[in-house]
Design an enzyme around this catalytic site. Structure first.
Site: not given
Ligand code: HOZ
Length: 426
Positions: A144, A239, A267
Site C-alpha cells: 500500500y 516506500d 509519518k
C-alpha cells in the site's frame, strides 16, 4: 467500559462524513463496532471522549515514535507557529530539515518535501517515468502506497480491509500500466521485467511491508530487486513512509544495506504534522521542476510548523540508545505475545521489526499477501475488542502494524501482555 460519547459522535459523524471517518481504516469495518473518538494523548497513552485511557499502539499509524504530545516537539511547533504558520516562500527550517534527511538516508542526496506519504509516492512514480521515459510500474500484492490512482491496485491497508481489489473511479489506463508481483518473490518480478523489457519505469516496494501487516523481507529479496532493476534500467523505489526513521534512523535501507534509486518518506518525518518527502541522487532529482521537466508543487509544502516538529523529532531520535530501547520494547511485546499464544494454544504468528509488529491469527508463517489473507479475521476481531475493553488500543485491522514508541514503558508492556493473556484465556 462506557463509550457513550464516542457512540454519539459516530452517529453524528456518519451523517456528515462518509462512514463517519476521514480515512477508511479508522471505521472499524473489519472488526465491527463503534470507533473510539479520541480527545487527548500523552506519551504512550490516549484518552477517549468518555475519559477512558488506552495504551496506544496505533500512535497515529506511525508518526508518533516519541509518543503523544512530546513536550519538546510541541514547544518547537508552537514557537514556529507564533512566527507565522505559512509563507508560500522558502524558510530556513526547510534547509535544516533537508540537511537532516540527506544526512540520515543513504540513498538521498536531494529531497523535496510534500504534505503526505501519498503525495510522496505519487511524485516518485512521476519522477521515475520522467527520468526513464518509460510508463509501466511494478508494485506488490498487498503493498500500500497511499491513494494515488496508479497504486490502488491489489493494495493493502484499508483497501484490503474493505475487500476492494481495485478502487472504483481509477482511470483504466492508469491501472493498466501497473503490474503486480508477489512480495518476497524475486522471480515474480523477473517474469514481469522479462515480459516487458525496456517498458518498466520503476519497481515500488515497502522494504518492510507494513500494510498487509508487518512482513519483513526474506533473505535476498531486496538484494534481488536491486540487481534485477539495475540490469533492466528500471528504478527501484523504496516506500519508507512507515519504515523510515522507524526500523532504524536511516530506515530499512540502512538495516538491509540495499540502496534504492528513489526513497519516499512520511509519518515520522513530520513529527505528527502532515509531511511527506521523496528524495534520490542529485542526478535523478534534477528532473524535478524548476531544475527539470517533471512538475510537482504545493502551497503548504515545507510548512514551517510541520518542519519545526519534524526537525525536533529527528534531533531527538539521534539521542544515543533510543533505537535500542524501541527495539527492546518491541521484542518484549512480540516475544511475550508469541509465548502467550503458545501457552493458550491459539494458532497465531507475531511478525516484528524495530518499532512495529503484527499479530496474525494464522497457523502458518506470513510472508506475503496470500499468506496474510489466510489469517482468521473473526478471531482477530474478538481479540481486538477484548484488548480495547481492557484499555489497550491495537490497530483495528489484522492488515496493519502495531506501532511501538520510545514512550512505551515496561509497565505498558506488562499491562499489554496481561490484557492479551486474559483475552486469549477467555
Ligand atoms: N493508511 C493508514 C494505515 N496504513 C491509515 C491512515 C489513517 O487512517 O489515519
Amino acid at each position: 467500559m462506557d463509550r457513550n460519547r464516542s457512540s454519539e459522535l459516530f452517529d453524528k459523524a456518519r451523517g456528515l462524513i462518509p462512514g463517519g471517518v476521514n480515512s477508511p481504516a479508522r471505521a472499524w469495518n473489519s472488526v465491527g463496532g463503534t470507533p473510539i473518538f479520541f480527545a487527548r494523548g500523552e506519551g504512550s497513552h490516549a484518552w477517549d471522549t468518555d475519559g477512558n485511557s488506552y495504551i496506544d499502539y496505533v500512535c497515529s499509524w506511525g508518526p508518533l515514535i516519541l509518543g503523544h504530545a512530546h513536550p519538546e516537539i510541541i514547544e518547537a511547533a508552537q514557537s514556529a507557529a507564533a512566527s507565522g504558520t505559512s509563507f508560500g516562500a522558502p524558510t530556513e527550517l526547510e534547509v535544516r530539515m533537508a540537511e537532516l534527511v540527506v544526512d540520515a538516508v543513504p540513498s538521498i542526496e536531494m529531497v523535496r518535501f510534500v504534505n503526505s506519504g501519498t503525495e510522496a509516492t505519487m511524485s516518485a512514480l512521476r519522477l521515475a517515468r520522467a527520468y526513464t521515459g518509460r510508463n509501466r510500474i511494478i508494485k506488490f500484492d498487498g503493498g500500500y502506497h497511499g491513494h494515488d490512482d496508479a497504486l490502488l491496485v491489489e493494495a493493502g491497508s484499508g483497501v484490503a480491509t474493505q475487500g476492494i481489489a481495485n478502487s472504483a473511479g481509477v482511470h483504466p489506463d492508469y491501472a493498466a500500466a501497473t503490474m503486480v508481483a508477489d512480495y518476497n518473490s524475486v522471480e515474480s518480478v523477473e517474469r514481469l521485467l522479462e515480459a516487458h523489457r525496456g517498458e518498466v519505469a520503476a519497481v515500488i516496494v515497502e522494504p518492510i511491508a507494513g500494510n498487509m501487516g508487518v512482513v519483513p523481507p526474506s533473505d535476498g529479496f531486496l538484494e534481488g530487486l536491486r540487481e534485477l532493476t539495475t540490469a533492466h534500467g528500471t528504478l527501484l523505489i523504496f516506500d519508507e513512509v512507515i519504515s523510515g526513521f522507524r526500523a532504524a534512523y536511516g530506515g530499512a535501507q540502512s538495516v538491509y544495506g540495499v540502496t534504492p534509486d528513489i526513497t519516499c518518506l512520511g509519518k515520522i518525518v513530520g513529527g505528527g504534522f502532515p509531511v511527506g518527502a521523496y528524495g534520490a541522487s542529485k542526478e535523478i532529482m534534477q528532473t524535478v521542476a524548476p531544475l527539470g521537466p517533471m512538475y510537482q508543487a504545493g502551497t503548504l509544502s515545507g510548512n514551517p510548523v510541520a518542519m519545526a516538529a519534524g526537525i525536533k523529532t529527528l534531533e531527538l531520535l539521534q539521542e544515543p540508545g533510543i533505537y535500542e530501547r524501541i527495539a527492546a520494547t518491541t521484542d518484549r511485546l512480540a516475544d511475550g505475545l508469541a509465548k502467550i499464544f503458545a501457552e493458550t494454544e491459539v494458532p497465531a504468528q507475531v511478525n516484528s521489526v524495530c518499532g512495529a509488529f503484527t499479530v496474525f491469527f494464522n497457523p502458518d508463517p506470513v510472508t506475503n499477501m496470500k499468506t496474510a489473507s489466510a489469517s482468521d479475521g473473526k478471531e482477530f476481531a474478538r481479540f481486538f475488542h477484548a484488548m480495547t475493553d481492557s484499555g489497550v488500543y491495537p490497530p483495528p485491522s489484522q492488515f496493519e502494524a502495531w506501532f511501538v514508541s520510545a514512550a512505551h514503558t515496561d509497565a505498558d508492556v506488562e499491562g499489554t501482555l496481561a490484557a492479551a493473556r486474559d483475552a486469549l484465556r477467555s
